[in-house]
Enzyme design. Structure first.
Site, PDB file in Angstrom:
ATOM      1  N   GLN A  98      -4.726  -5.293   6.777  1.00  0.00           N
ATOM      2  CA  GLN A  98      -5.783  -6.167   6.075  1.00  0.00           C
ATOM      3  C   GLN A  98      -5.586  -7.675   6.875  1.00  0.00           C
ATOM      4  O   GLN A  98      -6.210  -8.703   6.501  1.00  0.00           O
ATOM      5  CB  GLN A  98      -5.550  -6.616   4.192  1.00  0.00           C
ATOM      6  CG  GLN A  98      -5.259  -5.548   3.954  1.00  0.00           C
ATOM      7  CD  GLN A  98      -6.480  -4.948   3.565  1.00  0.00           C
ATOM      8  OE1 GLN A  98      -7.660  -5.282   3.956  1.00  0.00           O
ATOM      9  NE2 GLN A  98      -7.161  -3.712   3.310  1.00  0.00           N
TER      10      GLN A  98
ATOM     11  N   LYS B 124     -10.576  -0.907  10.146  1.00  0.00           N
ATOM     12  CA  LYS B 124     -10.856  -2.306   9.831  1.00  0.00           C
ATOM     13  C   LYS B 124     -10.917  -3.445  10.629  1.00  0.00           C
ATOM     14  O   LYS B 124     -10.917  -4.755   9.690  1.00  0.00           O
ATOM     15  CB  LYS B 124      -9.520  -2.492   8.358  1.00  0.00           C
ATOM     16  CG  LYS B 124      -9.123  -1.144   7.419  1.00  0.00           C
ATOM     17  CD  LYS B 124      -8.336  -1.303   6.923  1.00  0.00           C
ATOM     18  CE  LYS B 124      -7.699  -0.515   5.803  1.00  0.00           C
ATOM     19  NZ  LYS B 124      -6.581   0.156   4.828  1.00  0.00           N
TER      20      LYS B 124
ATOM     21  N   HIS C  16       0.190  -1.352  -0.710  1.00  0.00           N
ATOM     22  CA  HIS C  16       0.057   0.440   0.251  1.00  0.00           C
ATOM     23  C   HIS C  16       0.818   1.327  -0.142  1.00  0.00           C
ATOM     24  O   HIS C  16       1.790   1.243   0.350  1.00  0.00           O
ATOM     25  CB  HIS C  16      -1.013   0.353   1.480  1.00  0.00           C
ATOM     26  CG  HIS C  16      -1.979   0.970   1.485  1.00  0.00           C
ATOM     27  ND1 HIS C  16      -1.534   2.398   2.185  1.00  0.00           N
ATOM     28  CD2 HIS C  16      -2.588   0.928   1.199  1.00  0.00           C
ATOM     29  CE1 HIS C  16      -2.654   2.644   1.776  1.00  0.00           C
ATOM     30  NE2 HIS C  16      -3.861   1.863   1.168  1.00  0.00           N
TER      31      HIS C  16
ATOM     32  N   ASP D 235       2.798  -4.314   7.939  1.00  0.00           N
ATOM     33  CA  ASP D 235       1.868  -3.973   8.089  1.00  0.00           C
ATOM     34  C   ASP D 235       0.795  -5.095   8.192  1.00  0.00           C
ATOM     35  O   ASP D 235       0.469  -5.521   6.851  1.00  0.00           O
ATOM     36  CB  ASP D 235       1.874  -2.711   6.506  1.00  0.00           C
ATOM     37  CG  ASP D 235       0.392  -2.062   5.981  1.00  0.00           C
ATOM     38  OD1 ASP D 235      -0.163  -2.057   7.242  1.00  0.00           O
ATOM     39  OD2 ASP D 235       0.467  -1.536   5.302  1.00  0.00           O
TER      40      ASP D 235
ATOM     41  N   CYS E  12      -4.744   2.840  -3.559  1.00  0.00           N
ATOM     42  CA  CYS E  12      -3.733   2.652  -3.231  1.00  0.00           C
ATOM     43  C   CYS E  12      -2.132   1.973  -3.543  1.00  0.00           C
ATOM     44  O   CYS E  12      -1.536   1.884  -2.577  1.00  0.00           O
ATOM     45  CB  CYS E  12      -3.856   3.260  -1.939  1.00  0.00           C
ATOM     46  SG  CYS E  12      -5.037   4.399  -1.439  1.00  0.00           S
TER      47      CYS E  12
END
Ligand SMILES: *Cc1c(COP(=O)(O)O)cnc(C)c1O
Length: 417
Positions: free
Chosen positions: A209, A232, A129, A206, A370
């Site tokens: 997700q 999220k 991202h 990261d 993104c």
């Protein structure tokens, strides 16, 4: 892939916990499949926010009065919930942030500025991202360090041989997504982290997700840093966290200056607070942290393992069903995927597809997600992306498929079938 029917049914029933899912959109039942962008909020989280403002609101950490102490307790309990979610060793390893983006910028401006010198190298990957590219690029421009992206294969997996060839004694950091937001690829973190550590590099994961869709254990992963966003994870916007291993955090300089991050201030010299407080200048998003804590409690009650099984079944159904239509190309075909389906329909631009699906009450995302370098790799401007959450059901999947068929009819494409 074989989800016990009971797990799937029981979890989809949790849709009743999410008030917004009951509102019709354009006169249709809402099939919300844009969870990769943000998730909807359960009543438990909305109530926690209201309850906080109705019963507990006061500023934290400095107050002598009851409400201030109560509010501080709630804020620190939320930090403990984040610790539990990630299985960090101590809640003192958890810094509250506005989200993943702020967590990564914090890391770049503190640890990164402290450690990166001219000629050092930072490895990112071709499927990151923008949030996990641009802060490192900016830091490289300032420090003279070099950004090295790992190639992606046609299946949307990391090219591990290329990754290995990039690692060397100058590698200071490997910054990698746990799960790709554009493709759903689950990266082989164990191997990535082991190889990075073998050359003495640190690893930032990261997890934007990942945390809502599977169990995460930062101790088992042995990563150095882990970032995620509350919104999220069924939590409020403007919340998130950065995990930093305690021994690394102890040496990290502050970034924003102000109240709460200091120990003593004089015009000659200021000393800083220890632990996460050093990185939380000013009044934080207290209510947001409390809401995030409620969101974590909510998913833990259902069980992240059950959620993963449920979403895997939805992804399998969606993948199989959409491939029965003509002219479909799935982007991201790794064997290791989370609940994200990125695809193209011959003869229909993803934005047009998104607009037609919207008229059917089906909310998806269309565009570059993104992740422009990744789209460039595939030679496409973007994709249509359906991304699943615990409240999605087979009905949502079938609404998506029916909507795509309708778009094909409107555009007069793929009618041979
Ligand atoms: C959404 C997302 C981000 C950015 O998160 P924000 O909440 O917008 O800060 C970063 N990385 C990935 C993989 C994401 O999906």
């Amino acid at each position: 892939m074989n989800a016990p029917e009971s797990v799937v049914m029981n979890i989809a029933e949790r849709a009743a916990d999410f008030p917004i899912l009951a509102r019709p959109i354009r006169g249709r039942r809402l099939a919300y499949l844009d969870n990769g962008a943000t998730t909807q909020k359960p009543r438990a989280v909305i109530d926690a926010l209201t309850q906080y403002y109705e019963q507990s609101n006061a500023n934290i950490h400095r107050g002598v009065h009851w409400l201030s102490q109560h509010s501080t307790d709630l804020y620190e309990q939320a930090r403990e919930r984040v610790r539990g979610l990630l299985n960090a060793q101590s809640s003192q390893e958890i810094i509250f942030t506005r989200g993943t983006t702020e967590a990564i910028n914090l890391l770049a401006q503190t640890w990164g500025a402290q450690h990166l010198r001219e000629g050092d190298e930072v490895i990112v990957t071709g499927l990151e991202h923008h949030s996990n590219i641009v802060p490192w690029q900016m830091l490289c421009e300032r420090s003279g360090a070099i950004l090295r992206p790992v190639s992606v294969t046609d299946k949307g997996e990391l090219d591990m041989a290329h990754y290995q060839s990039l690692l060397n004694a100058r590698t200071r950091l490997v910054a990698v997504a746990h799960v790709s937001n554009a493709l759903g690829t689950i990266n082989p973190l164990d191997e990535i982290i082991r190889l990075a550590h073998s050359v003495g590099a640190r690893v930032l994961v990261d997890g934007a997700q990942a945390v809502a869709h599977q169990e995460v254990d930062v101790q088992a992963l042995a990563c150095d840093f882990y970032a995620f966003s509350g919104h999220k994870l069924y939590g409020p916007t403007g919340t998130g966290a950065l995990y930093v291993r305690a021994d690394i955090m102890a040496d990290m300089p502050p970034w924003q200056g102000g109240g709460d991050m200091i120990r003593t201030v004089s015009f000659e010299r200021t000393t800083y607070a220890e632990g996460p407080q050093r990185f939380e200048a000013g009044t934080p998003n207290i209510a947001g942290a409390v809401g995030l804590g409620a969101a974590i409690e909510y998913v833990q009650q259902i069980g992240l393992r059950n959620i993963a099984v449920h979403e895997e079944a939805l992804l399998a159904e969606a993948t199989d069903s959409i491939l029965t239509l003509p002219g479909i190309r799935i982007i991201g075909t790794s064997a290791h995927k989370a609940g994200i389906l990125s695809f193209l329909v011959d003869g229909i631009h993803p934005h047009d597809l998104g607009t037609i699906l919207d008229t059917e009450g089906v909310a998806i995302r269309a565009g570059h997600h993104c992740a422009m370098p990744l789209m460039t790799h595939f030679g496409i401007p973007g994709t249509a992306r359906a991304s699943f959450a615990l409240y999605n059901s087979s009905d949502d999947v079938q609404a998506l498929i029916a909507g795509v068929r309708k778009a094909q009819k409107l555009f007069g494409v793929g009618l041979d079938g």
